[in-house]
Motif scaffolding. Sequence first.
Motif, PDB file in Angstrom:
ATOM      1  N   TYR A  66       0.840  -1.196   0.000  1.00  0.00           N
ATOM      2  CA  TYR A  66       0.000   0.000   0.000  1.00  0.00           C
ATOM      3  C   TYR A  66       0.879   1.252   0.000  1.00  0.00           C
ATOM      4  O   TYR A  66       0.595   2.225  -0.697  1.00  0.00           O
ATOM      5  N   GLY A  67       1.974   1.229   0.752  1.00  0.00           N
ATOM      6  CA  GLY A  67       2.870   2.380   0.837  1.00  0.00           C
ATOM      7  C   GLY A  67       3.481   2.770  -0.494  1.00  0.00           C
ATOM      8  O   GLY A  67       3.782   3.934  -0.737  1.00  0.00           O
ATOM      9  N   ASP A  68       3.674   1.775  -1.387  1.00  0.00           N
ATOM     10  CA  ASP A  68       4.257   2.051  -2.699  1.00  0.00           C
ATOM     11  C   ASP A  68       3.213   2.212  -3.795  1.00  0.00           C
ATOM     12  O   ASP A  68       3.521   2.711  -4.879  1.00  0.00           O
ATOM     13  N   CYS A  69       1.997   1.787  -3.541  1.00  0.00           N
ATOM     14  CA  CYS A  69       0.967   1.778  -4.583  1.00  0.00           C
ATOM     15  C   CYS A  69      -0.003   2.965  -4.453  1.00  0.00           C
ATOM     16  O   CYS A  69       0.121   3.944  -5.173  1.00  0.00           O
ATOM     17  N   CYS A  70      -0.956   2.879  -3.543  1.00  0.00           N
ATOM     18  CA  CYS A  70      -2.022   3.883  -3.443  1.00  0.00           C
ATOM     19  C   CYS A  70      -1.811   4.948  -2.371  1.00  0.00           C
ATOM     20  O   CYS A  70      -2.404   6.021  -2.450  1.00  0.00           O
ATOM     21  N   ALA A  71      -0.979   4.663  -1.381  1.00  0.00           N
ATOM     22  CA  ALA A  71      -0.770   5.633  -0.297  1.00  0.00           C
ATOM     23  C   ALA A  71      -0.305   6.998  -0.796  1.00  0.00           C
ATOM     24  O   ALA A  71      -0.782   8.024  -0.300  1.00  0.00           O
ATOM     25  N   PRO A  72       0.608   7.065  -1.786  1.00  0.00           N
ATOM     26  CA  PRO A  72       1.018   8.402  -2.264  1.00  0.00           C
ATOM     27  C   PRO A  72      -0.150   9.232  -2.812  1.00  0.00           C
ATOM     28  O   PRO A  72      -0.160  10.453  -2.678  1.00  0.00           O
ATOM     29  N   TYR A  73      -1.154   8.577  -3.402  1.00  0.00           N
ATOM     30  CA  TYR A  73      -2.343   9.297  -3.874  1.00  0.00           C
ATOM     31  C   TYR A  73      -3.147   9.824  -2.686  1.00  0.00           C
ATOM     32  O   TYR A  73      -3.633  10.953  -2.700  1.00  0.00           O
ATOM     33  N   HIS A  74      -3.278   9.004  -1.680  1.00  0.00           N
ATOM     34  CA  HIS A  74      -4.079   9.381  -0.506  1.00  0.00           C
ATOM     35  C   HIS A  74      -3.404  10.471   0.323  1.00  0.00           C
ATOM     36  O   HIS A  74      -4.090  11.274   0.956  1.00  0.00           O
ATOM     37  N   ARG A  75      -2.087  10.508   0.318  1.00  0.00           N
ATOM     38  CA  ARG A  75      -1.344  11.525   1.078  1.00  0.00           C
ATOM     39  C   ARG A  75      -1.068  12.777   0.241  1.00  0.00           C
ATOM     40  O   ARG A  75      -0.355  13.673   0.681  1.00  0.00           O
ATOM     41  N   LYS A  78       1.239  12.307  -4.790  1.00  0.00           N
ATOM     42  CA  LYS A  78       1.196  11.952  -6.201  1.00  0.00           C
ATOM     43  C   LYS A  78      -0.223  12.210  -6.700  1.00  0.00           C
ATOM     44  O   LYS A  78      -1.189  11.967  -5.986  1.00  0.00           O
ATOM     45  N   ALA A  79      -0.339  12.711  -7.916  1.00  0.00           N
ATOM     46  CA  ALA A  79      -1.667  12.983  -8.485  1.00  0.00           C
ATOM     47  C   ALA A  79      -2.116  11.814  -9.347  1.00  0.00           C
ATOM     48  O   ALA A  79      -1.298  11.186 -10.029  1.00  0.00           O
ATOM     49  N   CYS A  80      -3.403  11.544  -9.333  1.00  0.00           N
ATOM     50  CA  CYS A  80      -3.963  10.532 -10.216  1.00  0.00           C
ATOM     51  C   CYS A  80      -3.965  11.100 -11.629  1.00  0.00           C
ATOM     52  O   CYS A  80      -4.602  12.119 -11.881  1.00  0.00           O
ATOM     53  N   THR A  81      -3.245  10.461 -12.532  1.00  0.00           N
ATOM     54  CA  THR A  81      -3.113  11.004 -13.887  1.00  0.00           C
ATOM     55  C   THR A  81      -3.832  10.173 -14.936  1.00  0.00           C
ATOM     56  O   THR A  81      -3.966  10.613 -16.081  1.00  0.00           O
ATOM     57  N   THR A  82      -4.279   8.982 -14.580  1.00  0.00           N
ATOM     58  CA  THR A  82      -4.991   8.128 -15.529  1.00  0.00           C
ATOM     59  C   THR A  82      -6.284   7.648 -14.883  1.00  0.00           C
ATOM     60  O   THR A  82      -6.406   7.631 -13.655  1.00  0.00           O
ATOM     61  N   PRO A  83      -7.236   7.237 -15.718  1.00  0.00           N
ATOM     62  CA  PRO A  83      -8.465   6.666 -15.143  1.00  0.00           C
ATOM     63  C   PRO A  83      -8.177   5.465 -14.245  1.00  0.00           C
ATOM     64  O   PRO A  83      -8.818   5.293 -13.209  1.00  0.00           O
ATOM     65  N   LEU A  84      -7.195   4.654 -14.616  1.00  0.00           N
ATOM     66  CA  LEU A  84      -6.849   3.494 -13.799  1.00  0.00           C
ATOM     67  C   LEU A  84      -6.340   3.916 -12.421  1.00  0.00           C
ATOM     68  O   LEU A  84      -6.740   3.336 -11.406  1.00  0.00           O
ATOM     69  N   SER A  85      -5.493   4.948 -12.368  1.00  0.00           N
ATOM     70  CA  SER A  85      -4.975   5.385 -11.062  1.00  0.00           C
ATOM     71  C   SER A  85      -6.087   5.964 -10.190  1.00  0.00           C
ATOM     72  O   SER A  85      -6.073   5.790  -8.973  1.00  0.00           O
ATOM     73  N   VAL A  86      -7.066   6.620 -10.816  1.00  0.00           N
ATOM     74  CA  VAL A  86      -8.209   7.141 -10.058  1.00  0.00           C
ATOM     75  C   VAL A  86      -9.018   5.984  -9.491  1.00  0.00           C
ATOM     76  O   VAL A  86      -9.344   5.963  -8.302  1.00  0.00           O
ATOM     77  N   LEU A  87      -9.313   4.999 -10.333  1.00  0.00           N
ATOM     78  CA  LEU A  87     -10.122   3.860  -9.888  1.00  0.00           C
ATOM     79  C   LEU A  87      -9.412   3.044  -8.823  1.00  0.00           C
ATOM     80  O   LEU A  87     -10.018   2.655  -7.822  1.00  0.00           O
ATOM     81  N   GLN A  88      -8.122   2.768  -9.014  1.00  0.00           N
ATOM     82  CA  GLN A  88      -7.424   1.948  -8.020  1.00  0.00           C
ATOM     83  C   GLN A  88      -7.310   2.685  -6.702  1.00  0.00           C
ATOM     84  O   GLN A  88      -7.509   2.102  -5.631  1.00  0.00           O
ATOM     85  N   SER A  89      -7.013   3.978  -6.729  1.00  0.00           N
ATOM     86  CA  SER A  89      -6.873   4.721  -5.478  1.00  0.00           C
ATOM     87  C   SER A  89      -8.224   4.890  -4.784  1.00  0.00           C
ATOM     88  O   SER A  89      -8.310   4.843  -3.558  1.00  0.00           O
ATOM     89  N   ARG A  90      -9.289   5.055  -5.556  1.00  0.00           N
ATOM     90  CA  ARG A  90     -10.627   5.162  -4.959  1.00  0.00           C
ATOM     91  C   ARG A  90     -11.067   3.826  -4.356  1.00  0.00           C
ATOM     92  O   ARG A  90     -11.666   3.797  -3.292  1.00  0.00           O
ATOM     93  N   TYR A  91     -10.755   2.725  -5.039  1.00  0.00           N
ATOM     94  CA  TYR A  91     -11.111   1.410  -4.499  1.00  0.00           C
ATOM     95  C   TYR A  91     -10.437   1.199  -3.141  1.00  0.00           C
ATOM     96  O   TYR A  91     -11.073   0.806  -2.169  1.00  0.00           O
ATOM     97  N   THR A  92      -9.155   1.495  -3.083  1.00  0.00           N
ATOM     98  CA  THR A  92      -8.412   1.343  -1.828  1.00  0.00           C
ATOM     99  C   THR A  92      -8.952   2.308  -0.771  1.00  0.00           C
ATOM    100  O   THR A  92      -9.071   1.948   0.401  1.00  0.00           O
TER     101      THR A  92
END
Length: 116
Positions: A66-75, A78-92
């Motif tokens: 989680y620390g390397d994957c979605c945590a940077p978006y939540h903190r 890192k900005a969500c730049t693709t639809p996939l990054s938005v969906l994965q970070s929202r799911y988490t």
Amino acid sequence: PQSQATAFASKKKPNKKRKGNSASSSKGFGVSPPTLEEITSKFKTQLPENAESLECPCGVNPGTTYGDCCAPYHRLEKACTTPLSVLQSRYTAFCYRLVPHIIRTTHPTVWNAHVV
């Protein structure tokens, strides 16, 4: 003979104006409403204490923490730049009840979609 209603009415004390208890106020309509941050800070998350080292719930990159994957978006590191990054970070964020991230990544046109 006086009726009971008349007798009661005659015993009433005259209305006295109370000082400092007027309906008008110089403060408008009272206290301003809380901010979104104040409201969401009261929500309890389900983020485990060791979440940084656990496998990320999004499952996009199996074995990634989680620390390397979605945590940077939540903190907000890192900005969500693709639809996939938005969906994965929202799911988490849904898994861990991270409401501020869900609100930040919801398009403004659907914030009040239920109010039509």
